[in-house]
Design an enzyme around this catalytic site. Structure first.
Site, PDB file in Angstrom:
ATOM      1  N   ALA A   7       0.861  -1.193   0.000  1.00 34.63           N
ATOM      2  CA  ALA A   7       0.000   0.000   0.000  1.00 34.63           C
ATOM      3  C   ALA A   7       0.889   1.232   0.000  1.00 34.63           C
ATOM      4  CB  ALA A   7      -0.900  -0.001   1.229  1.00 34.63           C
ATOM      5  N   VAL A  61       4.016  -1.474   3.494  1.00 34.03           N
ATOM      6  CA  VAL A  61       3.509  -0.120   3.287  1.00 34.03           C
ATOM      7  C   VAL A  61       4.655   0.762   2.813  1.00 34.03           C
ATOM      8  CG1 VAL A  61       2.514   1.916   4.400  1.00 34.03           C
ATOM      9  CG2 VAL A  61       1.683  -0.341   5.020  1.00 34.03           C
ATOM     10  N   LYS A  62       4.326   1.616   1.868  1.00 35.60           N
ATOM     11  CA  LYS A  62       5.315   2.601   1.407  1.00 35.60           C
ATOM     12  C   LYS A  62       4.820   3.980   1.813  1.00 35.60           C
ATOM     13  CE  LYS A  62       6.636   4.588  -3.013  1.00 35.60           C
ATOM     14  NZ  LYS A  62       6.934   4.277  -4.400  1.00 35.60           N
ATOM     15  N   THR A  63       5.709   4.741   2.436  1.00 36.47           N
ATOM     16  CA  THR A  63       5.292   6.062   2.897  1.00 36.47           C
ATOM     17  C   THR A  63       6.454   7.037   2.759  1.00 36.47           C
ATOM     18  OG1 THR A  63       4.064   7.190   4.647  1.00 36.47           O
ATOM     19  CG2 THR A  63       5.866   5.772   5.374  1.00 36.47           C
TER      20      THR A  63
END
Ligand code: R5P
Length: 259
Positions: free
Chosen positions: A142, A172-174
């Protein structure tokens, strides 16, 4: 978690270091021919040897990457928006799982826009995608996309990452931010960081260094690699930071940036 899911994740997050160097070249899905990616094949080819995986769309994969290449693919499967369109957050799922499997992907990636106009639609996209992918052992990354009006601080990013993980995202990529440790600590799945807009090479290397030292499982970096005057040098430098704990000062010296 079943064998296939674990196996695919281990192709992206390398088991020997527990970290990942992902090369992001998916920008064209809403930005068109982004600077440095006008001819994706030419950009990607020299960088492939130093990336653990490649994040891109099916169009670029089919047309610009040799199918014999030994590189795990993280396929972007959300889009339907553009930089000149109505609202960036208005994304849909754009690739069937059948096509993703035919392309032999190691993971699929989709953006969520927490706090934006189409928040619900993008979170529902994520939940639906995870439910479908679970049946085939395909991990979902995500991407916590940030609308223009959102502040990239630990409060917002930990909210977005946690929600993505609660809906079932496997990674998760943020973005990196102050108090980044809080984002990682409150997210039960591995977190990788995007590089964001092009910044001076030394700053981008420090960003990668700080992120992994504060708990990130690695980077999914694009513009700060392919828009650099020394893209190969940059990805090698990032790789040494992520996998070998090299310091930014040490690897920066190796770059060939010219005058
Ligand atoms: C968004 O455009 C994409 O998901 C990119 O893959 C992401 O932003 C990472 O690339 P960059 O390091 O250029 O921010």
């Amino acid at each position: 978690m079943d064998w296939g899911m674990k196996n695919r994740i281990s192709r992206i997050i390398k088991p020997d270091t527990g970290r990942a160097v992902m090369l992001a070249v998916d920008h064209g899905y809403f930005l068109g021919p982004t600077s440095g990616l006008e001819e994706p094949g030419k950009t990607i080819k020299p960088l492939l040897a130093y990336a653990d995986s490649l994040m891109l769309t099916r169009g670029v994969l089919r047309n610009s990457v040799d199918p014999r290449a030994d590189i795990p693919i993280v396929l972007r499967v959300s889009g339907g928006n553009s930089i000149v369109g109505e609202d960036l957050s208005k994304e849909a799922i754009t690739v069937s799982l059948q096509d993703a499997i035919r392309l032999n992907v190691s993971a699929v990636a989709l953006s969520v826009y927490v706090g934006s106009k189409y928040e619900h639609q993008t979170l529902k996209n994520l939940a639906d995608l995870v439910s479908e992918c679970e049946g085939y052992g395909i991990p979902v990354l995500a991407v916590t996309a940030v609308g223009r009006e959102m502040v990239r601080d630990a409060k917002y990013l930990s909210l977005a990452c946690r929600i993505a993980s609660e809906l079932g995202a496997h990674m998760v990529k943020t973005y990196y931010c102050e108090d980044f440790e809080k984002v990682v600590k409150t997210c039960p799945v591995p977190v990788v960081i995007a590089g964001g807009k092009k910044i001076p090479e030394k700053d981008a290397l420090k960003l990668a260094y700080n992120a992994v030292n504060e708990g990130a499982a690695g980077v999914d970096m694009g513009r700060n690699i392919f828009q650099s005057k020394d893209p190969v040098g940059m990805i090698k430098a990032v790789r040494d930071i992520v996998h070998k704990k090299a310091t930014p000062d040490k690897v920066y010296k190796e770059l060939k940036l010219g005058k």
